[in-house]
Design an enzyme around this catalytic site. Structure first.
Site, PDB file in Angstrom:
ATOM      1  CG  HIS A 139      -3.180  15.169  -6.981  1.00  0.00           C
ATOM      2  ND1 HIS A 139      -3.257  14.271  -5.931  1.00  0.00           N
ATOM      3  CD2 HIS A 139      -4.439  15.235  -7.499  1.00  0.00           C
ATOM      4  CE1 HIS A 139      -4.487  13.811  -5.827  1.00  0.00           C
ATOM      5  NE2 HIS A 139      -5.237  14.387  -6.755  1.00  0.00           N
TER       6      HIS A 139
ATOM      7  CG  MET B 177      -7.670  10.138  -5.698  1.00  0.00           C
ATOM      8  SD  MET B 177      -6.004  10.783  -5.440  1.00  0.00           S
ATOM      9  CE  MET B 177      -5.840  10.721  -3.661  1.00  0.00           C
TER      10      MET B 177
ATOM     11  CB  SER C 284       3.115  12.919  -1.718  1.00  0.00           C
ATOM     12  OG  SER C 284       2.420  14.028  -1.172  1.00  0.00           O
TER      13      SER C 284
ATOM     14  CG  HIS D  85       2.229  13.428  -6.080  1.00  0.00           C
ATOM     15  ND1 HIS D  85       1.532  13.145  -7.241  1.00  0.00           N
ATOM     16  CD2 HIS D  85       1.282  13.646  -5.128  1.00  0.00           C
ATOM     17  CE1 HIS D  85       0.229  13.176  -7.000  1.00  0.00           C
ATOM     18  NE2 HIS D  85       0.047  13.489  -5.728  1.00  0.00           N
TER      19      HIS D  85
ATOM     20  CG  MET E  61      -4.836  19.395  -0.785  1.00  0.00           C
ATOM     21  SD  MET E  61      -4.952  18.416   0.719  1.00  0.00           S
ATOM     22  CE  MET E  61      -3.924  17.012   0.268  1.00  0.00           C
TER      23      MET E  61
ATOM     24  CG  ASP F  86      -2.050  10.385  -4.555  1.00  0.00           C
ATOM     25  OD1 ASP F  86      -1.400  10.124  -3.530  1.00  0.00           O
ATOM     26  OD2 ASP F  86      -2.352  11.544  -4.905  1.00  0.00           O
TER      27      ASP F  86
ATOM     28  CG  MET G 234      -6.646  16.743  -4.489  1.00  0.00           C
ATOM     29  SD  MET G 234      -5.677  15.981  -3.173  1.00  0.00           S
ATOM     30  CE  MET G 234      -4.070  16.662  -3.569  1.00  0.00           C
TER      31      MET G 234
ATOM     32  CG  ASP H   9      -0.586  15.779  -2.845  1.00  0.00           C
ATOM     33  OD1 ASP H   9      -1.203  15.345  -3.841  1.00  0.00           O
ATOM     34  OD2 ASP H   9       0.142  15.063  -2.135  1.00  0.00           O
TER      35      ASP H   9
HETATM   36  C1  DX5 Z   1      -3.841  12.660  -0.547  1.00  0.00           C
HETATM   37  C2  DX5 Z   1      -2.714  13.124  -1.453  1.00  0.00           C
HETATM   38  C3  DX5 Z   1      -1.601  12.166  -1.499  1.00  0.00           C
HETATM   39  C4  DX5 Z   1      -0.926  11.948  -0.171  1.00  0.00           C
HETATM   40  C5  DX5 Z   1      -0.436  10.549  -0.091  1.00  0.00           C
HETATM   41  O1  DX5 Z   1      -4.901  13.519  -0.645  1.00  0.00           O
HETATM   42  O2  DX5 Z   1      -3.180  13.334  -2.774  1.00  0.00           O
HETATM   43  O3  DX5 Z   1      -0.659  12.477  -2.510  1.00  0.00           O
HETATM   44  O4  DX5 Z   1       0.150  12.811   0.064  1.00  0.00           O
HETATM   45  O5  DX5 Z   1       0.065  10.334   1.184  1.00  0.00           O
HETATM   46  P1  DX5 Z   1       0.292   8.856   1.748  1.00  0.00           P
HETATM   47  O6  DX5 Z   1       1.268   8.201   0.827  1.00  0.00           O
HETATM   48  O7  DX5 Z   1       0.850   9.112   3.106  1.00  0.00           O
HETATM   49  O8  DX5 Z   1      -1.033   8.175   1.751  1.00  0.00           O
HETATM   50 ZN    ZN Z   2      -1.698  13.461  -4.478  1.00  0.00          ZN
END
Ligand code: DX5
Ligand code: ZN
Length: 229
Positions: A70, A141, A12, A37, A41, A177, A72, A39
């Protein structure tokens, strides 16, 4: 993209240097990443903000493997075309992000991407039973989404075991994840996961000028899964 259940490590970029995404992605792919990956947000669905389609589009040309996006965010539907234009291979929406997950998944596939659905730790797998025939990936998750570096939630192991049984022969990836480390990865592999997202456990200790730790970290997760019983 062909389907298989081989182990895939998806670093990620949430844990990468935000001022240097292109070089970070190239470094982590050279060190053995299978997917990247990404993320996204919105500061509304989750209590943190990252970036949107223009940045995702800008990093696309640095990714040789698979861009796994991904979301969010809520709502999702107004942004699907922008993420298709940005070059996402897989676009994952949360089942909790709105009342019409079926419509959202149809729209994602209609825009030419693979469709993923993600579940927060508090959401049961029954929430997606009715859409399993139309998804390419289910993301479980194992932390509450929003931040990297959180602690793995062990109650999700049983959930993944049940999901694996529910999926049966369908060509649906199971992605995990949050909180993946060499200690937690084999627990999820053992119950049927094939894609393991890892942020802090991959990027920790390295940098673009010293990327060897990325490879060491990826191999540590892979090896831990190989030796599991
Ligand atoms: C969390 C993200 C993850 C995050 C994972 O909200 O969706 O993808 O980056 O990070 P680690 O592996 O550090 O938990
Ligand atoms: Zn993620």
């Amino acid at each position: 993209m062909t389907f298989d259940r081989n182990l895939k490590i998806a670093p990620s970029i949430l844990s990468a240097d935000f001022a240097n995404f292109g070089a970070e992605i190239e470094a982590v792919e050279a060190e053995g990443a299978d997917w990247i990956h990404v993320d996204v947000m919105d500061g509304h669905f989750v209590p943190n903000l990252t970036f949107g389609p223009p940045l995702v589009k800008a990093i696309r040309k640095h990714i040789k493997t698979v861009m796994d996006v991904h979301l969010m965010i809520s709502p999702v539907d107004p942004y699907i075309d922008a993420f298709a234009d940005a070059g996402a291979d897989i676009l994952t929406a949360h089942v909790e992000a709105g009342p019409h997950i079926h419509r959202t998944l149809q729209a994602i596939q209609g825009a030419g991407m693979k469709a993923g659905v993600a579940l927060n730790p508090g959401t049961p797998v029954s929430a997606i039973e009715a859409v399993l025939d139309m998804v390419d990936l289910v993301c479980i998750m194992t932390v509450n989404p929003g931040f990297g570096g959180q602690k793995f939630i062990h109650s999700q192991i049983e959930k993944v075991r049940n999901l694996r049984a529910m999926i049966g022969d369908r060509p649906v990836h199971i992605e995990i994840d949050g909180g993946i480390t060499p200690e937690t990865a084999p627990l999820m592999r053992a119950v049927g996961a094939d894609v393991l997202v890892a942020g802090s456990a991959v990027f920790g200790g390295g940098s673009v000028s010293d990327p060897a730790p990325y490879g060491k970290n990826i191999r540590a997760i892979r090896t831990a899964c190989d030796v599991m019983v």
